[in-house]
Enzyme design. Structure first.
Site, PDB file in Angstrom:
ATOM      1  N   ARG A 231       0.865  -1.183   0.000  1.00  0.00           N
ATOM      2  CA  ARG A 231       0.000   0.000   0.000  1.00  0.00           C
ATOM      3  C   ARG A 231       0.901   1.233   0.000  1.00  0.00           C
ATOM      4  O   ARG A 231       1.894   1.285   0.727  1.00  0.00           O
ATOM      5  CB  ARG A 231      -0.926   0.028   1.224  1.00  0.00           C
ATOM      6  CG  ARG A 231      -2.100  -0.933   1.157  1.00  0.00           C
ATOM      7  CD  ARG A 231      -3.122  -0.563   0.073  1.00  0.00           C
ATOM      8  NE  ARG A 231      -4.250  -1.495   0.028  1.00  0.00           N
ATOM      9  CZ  ARG A 231      -4.325  -2.561  -0.762  1.00  0.00           C
ATOM     10  NH1 ARG A 231      -3.343  -2.853  -1.588  1.00  0.00           N
ATOM     11  NH2 ARG A 231      -5.397  -3.337  -0.744  1.00  0.00           N
ATOM     12  N   ASP A 255       4.485  -0.321  -7.018  1.00  0.00           N
ATOM     13  CA  ASP A 255       3.233  -0.700  -7.679  1.00  0.00           C
ATOM     14  C   ASP A 255       2.067   0.063  -7.056  1.00  0.00           C
ATOM     15  O   ASP A 255       0.943  -0.005  -7.552  1.00  0.00           O
ATOM     16  CB  ASP A 255       3.003  -2.218  -7.546  1.00  0.00           C
ATOM     17  CG  ASP A 255       1.784  -2.679  -8.335  1.00  0.00           C
ATOM     18  OD1 ASP A 255       1.683  -2.320  -9.530  1.00  0.00           O
ATOM     19  OD2 ASP A 255       0.922  -3.374  -7.765  1.00  0.00           O
ATOM     20  N   GLU A 260      -2.661   7.423  -4.999  1.00  0.00           N
ATOM     21  CA  GLU A 260      -2.972   6.772  -6.276  1.00  0.00           C
ATOM     22  C   GLU A 260      -4.443   6.809  -6.668  1.00  0.00           C
ATOM     23  O   GLU A 260      -4.772   6.675  -7.844  1.00  0.00           O
ATOM     24  CB  GLU A 260      -2.512   5.308  -6.265  1.00  0.00           C
ATOM     25  CG  GLU A 260      -3.364   4.408  -5.346  1.00  0.00           C
ATOM     26  CD  GLU A 260      -2.929   2.933  -5.377  1.00  0.00           C
ATOM     27  OE1 GLU A 260      -1.722   2.661  -5.256  1.00  0.00           O
ATOM     28  OE2 GLU A 260      -3.811   2.069  -5.509  1.00  0.00           O
ATOM     29  N   HIS A 292      -0.716  -0.188  -9.762  1.00  0.00           N
ATOM     30  CA  HIS A 292      -1.401  -1.167  -8.901  1.00  0.00           C
ATOM     31  C   HIS A 292      -1.840  -2.381  -9.734  1.00  0.00           C
ATOM     32  O   HIS A 292      -3.001  -2.746  -9.787  1.00  0.00           O
ATOM     33  CB  HIS A 292      -2.611  -0.540  -8.206  1.00  0.00           C
ATOM     34  CG  HIS A 292      -2.942  -1.211  -6.901  1.00  0.00           C
ATOM     35  ND1 HIS A 292      -3.208  -0.519  -5.764  1.00  0.00           N
ATOM     36  CD2 HIS A 292      -3.031  -2.529  -6.554  1.00  0.00           C
ATOM     37  CE1 HIS A 292      -3.466  -1.361  -4.763  1.00  0.00           C
ATOM     38  NE2 HIS A 292      -3.358  -2.596  -5.235  1.00  0.00           N
ATOM     39  N   GLN A 293      -0.843  -2.964 -10.357  1.00  0.00           N
ATOM     40  CA  GLN A 293      -1.072  -3.984 -11.376  1.00  0.00           C
ATOM     41  C   GLN A 293      -0.659  -5.385 -10.907  1.00  0.00           C
ATOM     42  O   GLN A 293      -0.894  -6.369 -11.604  1.00  0.00           O
ATOM     43  CB  GLN A 293      -0.270  -3.543 -12.627  1.00  0.00           C
ATOM     44  CG  GLN A 293       0.201  -4.567 -13.526  1.00  0.00           C
ATOM     45  CD  GLN A 293       1.139  -4.072 -14.614  1.00  0.00           C
ATOM     46  OE1 GLN A 293       1.441  -2.887 -14.729  1.00  0.00           O
ATOM     47  NE2 GLN A 293       1.599  -5.001 -15.401  1.00  0.00           N
ATOM     48  N   ALA A 294      -0.059  -5.450  -9.704  1.00  0.00           N
ATOM     49  CA  ALA A 294       0.554  -6.722  -9.286  1.00  0.00           C
ATOM     50  C   ALA A 294      -0.442  -7.877  -9.261  1.00  0.00           C
ATOM     51  O   ALA A 294      -0.087  -9.016  -9.501  1.00  0.00           O
ATOM     52  CB  ALA A 294       1.208  -6.555  -7.920  1.00  0.00           C
TER      53      ALA A 294
HETATM   54  P1  NAD Z   1      -1.548 -11.648   4.641  1.00  0.00           P
HETATM   55  O1  NAD Z   1      -2.627 -11.255   5.571  1.00  0.00           O
HETATM   56  O2  NAD Z   1      -1.432 -13.083   4.229  1.00  0.00           O
HETATM   57  O3  NAD Z   1      -0.128 -11.216   5.236  1.00  0.00           O
HETATM   58  C1  NAD Z   1       0.115  -9.979   5.819  1.00  0.00           C
HETATM   59  C2  NAD Z   1       1.173 -10.194   6.889  1.00  0.00           C
HETATM   60  O4  NAD Z   1       1.566  -8.911   7.388  1.00  0.00           O
HETATM   61  C3  NAD Z   1       0.673 -11.010   8.072  1.00  0.00           C
HETATM   62  O5  NAD Z   1       1.577 -12.070   8.337  1.00  0.00           O
HETATM   63  C4  NAD Z   1       0.636  -9.993   9.225  1.00  0.00           C
HETATM   64  O6  NAD Z   1       0.918 -10.572  10.487  1.00  0.00           O
HETATM   65  C5  NAD Z   1       1.715  -9.040   8.791  1.00  0.00           C
HETATM   66  N1  NAD Z   1       1.644  -7.721   9.401  1.00  0.00           N
HETATM   67  C6  NAD Z   1       0.552  -7.017   9.783  1.00  0.00           C
HETATM   68  N2  NAD Z   1       0.922  -5.804  10.273  1.00  0.00           N
HETATM   69  C7  NAD Z   1       2.282  -5.777  10.198  1.00  0.00           C
HETATM   70  C8  NAD Z   1       3.252  -4.816  10.562  1.00  0.00           C
HETATM   71  N3  NAD Z   1       2.904  -3.631  11.102  1.00  0.00           N
HETATM   72  N4  NAD Z   1       4.548  -5.109  10.353  1.00  0.00           N
HETATM   73  C9  NAD Z   1       4.924  -6.291   9.810  1.00  0.00           C
HETATM   74  N5  NAD Z   1       4.044  -7.245   9.454  1.00  0.00           N
HETATM   75  C10 NAD Z   1       2.741  -6.992   9.657  1.00  0.00           C
HETATM   76  O7  NAD Z   1      -1.701 -10.720   3.369  1.00  0.00           O
HETATM   77  P2  NAD Z   1      -1.097 -10.947   1.898  1.00  0.00           P
HETATM   78  O8  NAD Z   1      -2.106 -11.670   1.062  1.00  0.00           O
HETATM   79  O9  NAD Z   1       0.270 -11.466   2.001  1.00  0.00           O
HETATM   80  O10 NAD Z   1      -1.099  -9.430   1.363  1.00  0.00           O
HETATM   81  C11 NAD Z   1      -0.221  -8.471   1.911  1.00  0.00           C
HETATM   82  C12 NAD Z   1      -0.608  -7.090   1.401  1.00  0.00           C
HETATM   83  O11 NAD Z   1      -0.379  -7.014   0.003  1.00  0.00           O
HETATM   84  C13 NAD Z   1      -2.100  -6.739   1.552  1.00  0.00           C
HETATM   85  O12 NAD Z   1      -2.371  -6.235   2.848  1.00  0.00           O
HETATM   86  C14 NAD Z   1      -2.287  -5.689   0.489  1.00  0.00           C
HETATM   87  O13 NAD Z   1      -2.041  -4.420   1.058  1.00  0.00           O
HETATM   88  C15 NAD Z   1      -1.213  -5.997  -0.532  1.00  0.00           C
HETATM   89  N6  NAD Z   1      -1.734  -6.474  -1.819  1.00  0.00           N
HETATM   90  C16 NAD Z   1      -1.404  -5.770  -2.932  1.00  0.00           C
HETATM   91  C17 NAD Z   1      -1.835  -6.191  -4.197  1.00  0.00           C
HETATM   92  C18 NAD Z   1      -1.447  -5.470  -5.458  1.00  0.00           C
HETATM   93  O14 NAD Z   1      -2.045  -5.714  -6.514  1.00  0.00           O
HETATM   94  N7  NAD Z   1      -0.458  -4.606  -5.437  1.00  0.00           N
HETATM   95  C19 NAD Z   1      -2.644  -7.336  -4.292  1.00  0.00           C
HETATM   96  C20 NAD Z   1      -2.957  -8.031  -3.110  1.00  0.00           C
HETATM   97  C21 NAD Z   1      -2.492  -7.603  -1.878  1.00  0.00           C
END
Ligand code: NAD
Length: 328
Positions: A231, A255, A260, A292-294
């Protein structure tokens, strides 16, 4: 047929929802507009709304939706930092897609890293002009380098597996560690100090807003690469620009971007971008910005459609799936 309002629709969003909607008995009204307090009224008569990462689900929007009969918000994404969950409590149920393809996001992060490190973006343009010079294209081996993964959930652990394949050392930081993931857990400060590359994979929360700022950038190795597919607001963009200018940061793959929501997913090629911070980042040769394409793979879009539709079905049947968003 139950009526559903679908916001911020792009042609690629419709493919799998259109394929599957009939078997769920839903009629979907697709709107190109993003959801916000002004467009929320479009959903009048719908039982549910399908929304995405850059929709505005603040209290003002939720109020209009609720007053017009909507009871369910189905986020077709994992993150819900754009939803006022507190306001929704007791009025609207929020559901989400916790995982649709961690591979899509982790592979995009690696793609951006390879592109920046091996200057593929420059090489591609050069060769198109029959400029076969290699000057300025030198990268470094990923083998033997240390990557720090912040957030070792589904995406972070998938990235770990890919990086192990490159022969990299993987450091991790998470509030909740995964013991058998083959990741060496360290404190966040240690991760900042020891990593050649830092990749962010934690959700955005109130606590980690601008976790990468001038203070934490100063702890990092000179020339560190930073990858953010999580994010935008995890990074203070102005501090990042200063660190890129001084050489403290060697390259940044973004990304996501903190401002954004008004720009990403749209064609702005004919307008003058008013956001000077983003324009400055895009202008730098060692910064790669994607919109934001990932998440954008066939597998991810299919999973998003399947889980969103089954989340809605479960809600209408009064069944819990575990994909409900509750106040922490
Ligand atoms: P997930 O819930 O499986 O993993 C997130 C991890 O972050 C968890 O293990 C949690 O304990 C940890 N966490 C929470 N707060 C934290 C902090 N302050 N410091 C360190 N670790 C912390 O989620 P995921 O599926 O792995 O996704 C992660 C992130 O990726 C999502 O929250 C989203 O913001 C982002 N995302 C982006 C896209 C994209 O297209 N760019 C797509 C999907 C997800």
């Amino acid at each position: 047929m139950r009526k559903i309002s679908f916001y911020d629709t792009k042609p690629y969003d419709r493919i799998y929802f259109d394929e599957l909607k009939a078997q769920y008995g839903y009629e979907i009204d697709y709107f190109e507009e993003k959801l916000n307090p002004r467009t929320a009224i479009f959903a009048k008569g719908s039982e549910a709304v399908v929304a995405f990462v850059n929709d505005d689900l603040s209290a003002g929007t939720l109020k209009v939706l609720y007053e017009n009969g909507v009871r369910l918000i189905a986020m077709r994404c994992a993150g819900y930092n754009n939803v006022d969950v507190k306001y929704a409590q007791g009025k609207l149920q929020i559901v989400r897609v916790p995982a649709y393809s961690p591979h899509a996001v982790a592979e995009h992060a690696v793609g951006m890293l390879l592109m920046l490190n091996r200057r593929l973006h420059k090489a591609c343009y050069r060769v198109k002009e029959y400029n076969f010079s290699l000057n300025g294209l030198m990268g470094f081996d990923l083998y033997g380098k240390t990557i720090g993964i912040v957030g070792t959930g589904k995406i972070g652990r998938t990235l770990n597996e890919i990086c192990q394949g490159f022969g990299m050392h993987v450091l991790g930081y998470d509030l909740y560690e995964t013991p058998d993931a083959g990741i060496t857990y360290v404190s966040l400060e240690e991760l900042y100090r020891q990593s050649d590359i830092i990749s962010l994979h934690c959700p955005l929360t109130k606590e980690n807003y601008h976790m990468i700022d001038s203070r934490t950038l100063g702890m990092m190795k000179k020339g560190v690469y930073i990858i953010n597919t999580s994010r935008g607001s995890l990074i203070d963009s102005e501090a990042l620009i200063a660190a890129l200018k001084s050489g403290q940061v060697g390259a940044a793959a973004l990304d996501v971007y903190e401002e954004e929501s008004d720009l990403f997913f749209e064609d702005n090629s004919d307008t003058i971008i008013q956001d000077d911070v983003l324009a400055r980042l895009i202008s730098m040769p060692n910064v790669l910005v994607t919109s934001h394409q990932a998440f954008l793979t066939k597998e991810a879009l299919q999973n998003i459609a399947e889980v969103t539709l089954s989340n809605m079905k479960a809600y209408f049947e009064g069944v819990k799936t575990g994909n409900e968003v509750t106040l922490q």
